[in-house]
Every structure is written in C-alpha cells, then in structure tokens.
Design a protein around this motif. Structure first.
Motif, mmCIF file in Angstrom:
data_model
loop_
_atom_site.group_PDB
_atom_site.id
_atom_site.type_symbol
_atom_site.label_atom_id
_atom_site.label_comp_id
_atom_site.label_asym_id
_atom_site.label_seq_id
_atom_site.Cartn_x
_atom_site.Cartn_y
_atom_site.Cartn_z
ATOM 1 N N GLN A 30 20.989 58.771 99.377
ATOM 2 C CA GLN A 30 21.801 59.895 98.037
ATOM 3 C C GLN A 30 23.364 59.529 98.533
ATOM 4 O O GLN A 30 23.486 59.509 100.400
ATOM 5 C CB GLN A 30 20.983 60.565 97.725
ATOM 6 N N THR A 31 23.476 58.424 97.421
ATOM 7 C CA THR A 31 25.347 58.890 97.568
ATOM 8 C C THR A 31 26.475 58.482 96.356
ATOM 9 O O THR A 31 27.331 58.536 96.223
ATOM 10 C CB THR A 31 25.520 57.548 97.655
ATOM 11 N N LYS A 71 29.570 65.187 90.766
ATOM 12 C CA LYS A 71 29.884 63.103 91.053
ATOM 13 C C LYS A 71 28.864 62.422 89.911
ATOM 14 O O LYS A 71 29.299 61.536 88.716
ATOM 15 C CB LYS A 71 29.712 62.644 92.082
ATOM 16 N N GLY A 72 27.777 63.046 90.189
ATOM 17 C CA GLY A 72 26.686 61.701 89.564
ATOM 18 C C GLY A 72 26.305 61.944 87.740
ATOM 19 O O GLY A 72 26.295 61.017 86.894
ATOM 20 N N VAL A 73 26.812 63.710 87.635
ATOM 21 C CA VAL A 73 26.641 64.162 85.917
ATOM 22 C C VAL A 73 28.295 63.879 85.346
ATOM 23 O O VAL A 73 27.711 63.172 84.351
ATOM 24 C CB VAL A 73 26.613 65.617 86.554
ATOM 25 N N TYR A 74 28.305 63.235 86.027
ATOM 26 C CA TYR A 74 30.580 63.114 85.113
ATOM 27 C C TYR A 74 29.883 61.333 85.188
ATOM 28 O O TYR A 74 31.497 60.431 84.322
ATOM 29 C CB TYR A 74 31.458 63.049 85.942
ATOM 30 N N ILE A 89 18.174 52.867 101.288
ATOM 31 C CA ILE A 89 18.376 52.139 99.542
ATOM 32 C C ILE A 89 19.467 52.343 99.580
ATOM 33 O O ILE A 89 18.969 54.298 99.489
ATOM 34 C CB ILE A 89 17.004 51.236 99.398
ATOM 35 N N GLU A 90 20.417 52.600 98.980
ATOM 36 C CA GLU A 90 20.914 53.447 98.938
ATOM 37 C C GLU A 90 20.775 53.733 96.897
ATOM 38 O O GLU A 90 20.332 52.580 96.768
ATOM 39 C CB GLU A 90 22.411 53.177 98.691
ATOM 40 N N GLY A 91 20.894 55.015 96.771
ATOM 41 C CA GLY A 91 21.033 55.131 95.522
ATOM 42 C C GLY A 91 20.490 56.679 94.912
ATOM 43 O O GLY A 91 20.403 57.389 95.842
ATOM 44 N N ASP A 92 20.293 56.397 93.403
ATOM 45 C CA ASP A 92 20.054 58.020 93.542
ATOM 46 C C ASP A 92 19.198 58.553 91.826
ATOM 47 O O ASP A 92 18.379 59.506 91.654
ATOM 48 C CB ASP A 92 21.577 58.846 93.338
ATOM 49 N N GLY A 93 19.267 57.248 91.786
ATOM 50 C CA GLY A 93 17.547 57.604 90.452
ATOM 51 C C GLY A 93 16.400 56.604 91.137
ATOM 52 O O GLY A 93 16.839 55.054 91.102
#
Ligand SMILES: [Zn+2]
Length: 241
Positions: A60-61, A123-126, A83-87
């Motif tokens: 997660q980044t 950061k993710g929310v915005y 693997i990078e990502g948040d969803g």
C-alpha cells in the motif's frame, strides 16, 4: 446447502496479547521480499482457518490505484506481494481481498457478484480512491445503487487533528475547528461522495482507533509502527446453514 452471497470478516488481534497462533504474523506489514517469506505462511494459515485458500494483499502506498483480481491474474498477485496499490476487487469466489490499516479507513464494497476493499488515509480520500472503486465497478456493469459499502474502524473526527497547512491544501469543507485545533472528518467526505455517486447503502463501524480501546485497535498515531489490522472480504457461493 443455502445460497449465501457474502462472508465478511474484520479481524482485530488484541494488542499485547500473550496468545500466540500459527498466523500471528499475518498482521505484519510487508515491505521487502524477505518479510513476505516470513508472513506468507502465516496469512495462508489464517485464510485456510476461515475456509479460503488465498488472501490477496498489496504493497500500500496511499495511492488511488485499484486492481481487479481475475482467474488469470490471481497467481500473479499471489506470487508478487509487493504490487503497489490500495484497492482490490474481484468476482472470484473463495479468495480473500485484504487491506492493512492502523488509523486509515478500510472501506468494503459488495454487490450480488462482486466484492472489493480499499485502504484510504487522507491522501487516498482526497485522491478519491473510494469513488474510483465505484467508477471501476460501474464500468464493469455493476450499478452503484446495487453496491453496498461498509466503512471500518479508523481515526475519526474526534481525534484526527491536522495542521493548518493541510486544511489549506484540502479545504475546510470536512474540517472541524475545536479549541484552536483543526480536525478532519474523512468519513463524512467518503459518505457524501459515494452518496452523490449513487451508492444508497453505506454503513459504518463507529469506533475510533485512536481514542478507542487500545487493546482492540492499532493506531499509528498512538505509536504502533509494526502491526496493522488486516481487514478482508471474501465471498462464498454456498455455505452450510
Ligand atoms: Zn477518537
């Protein structure tokens, strides 16, 4: 056998517990391939104890990057935990999709055939990763009004203090000013955005990781650096009732 569309779990190990299990390292974050080797068996054991042979997680980044897991790409995700990502989202049965948090928002999505999960801090929310998930699902034919959303425990507006410079960056629309300090209500933004996008059913688990029971909740701001909550969602076509 009865049809059952979804199994949803939220796992919160007790902090400071002396209990040790075969999957005690499942909650550790992974930042190097060496660490992955240490935790992979632990996570596998956790998944198997729940009847799921695979757990897919990401490095997660705090991005707005979302991946779809398909039958073709599942082996790739399992072999490449950095693997990078948040969803993540999928229509596959019998796999768990997981995100790690310790103050950030875990956001679960599910519909008749589809499940997804997002890790979202400020950061993710915005960057509106929560909306991007809905957009991706809509692009694949899943109407927002048919998708349900659950926002899990995170640091809430009671405790999420930010500096003036952050307010200038993101605006004061979801900010509260109390005792000369600024606080952000990330959950309010997520809920309003998703409602505007057509999501009709949004629930929350109303616990604050910062001021809640420290034996239950990991909080990065309170000092936790190593462990995270591992939140995951999975679906089963059929379970015995
Ligand atoms: Zn609080």
């Amino acid at each position: 056998m009865t049809k059952h569309p979804l199994v949803l779990y939220h796992h919160s190990p007790l902090m400071g517990s002396t209990v040790r299990s075969s999957h005690e390292y499942a909650y550790h974050t992974v930042e190097t391939p060496e660490e992955w080797n240490a935790v992979t068996l632990s996570r596998k054991s956790l998944g198997e104890s729940l009847g799921f042979p695979s757990i897919v997680t990401l490095h997660q980044t705090h991005s707005a990057t979302i991946h779809r897991v398909t039958e073709e790409t599942l082996p790739f995700f399992l072999q490449n935990p950095l693997i990078e990502g948040d969803g993540l989202w999928t229509t596959l049965d019998s796999i768990l999709l997981g995100v790690f948090t310790a103050d950030c928002l875990p956001i679960f999505y599910w519909g008749k055939e589809v499940i997804g999960v997002v890790h979202a801090g400020r950061k993710g929310v915005y960057q509106e990763i929560h909306r991007k998930m809905i957009l991706q699902l809509a692009g694949a034919g899943y109407e927002p009004s048919d998708i349900r959303v659950l926002i899990g425990p995170h640091i809430r507006a009671c405790c999420y203090e930010v500096g003036e410079e952050i307010i200038q960056e993101v605006s004061s629309e979801y900010a509260l000013f109390r005792n000369n300090r600024w606080y952000l209500d990330l959950e309010a933004k997520v809920k309003e955005d998703l409602a505007k996008d057509g999501v009709k059913r949004i629930e929350t688990i109303p616990f604050c990781t910062f001021c809640g029971d420290s034996r239950l909740w990991y909080s990065y701001r309170r000092g936790e650096r190593r462990c995270r909550h591992l939140h995951f969602v999975g679906k089963r076509q059929q379970i015995s009732l």
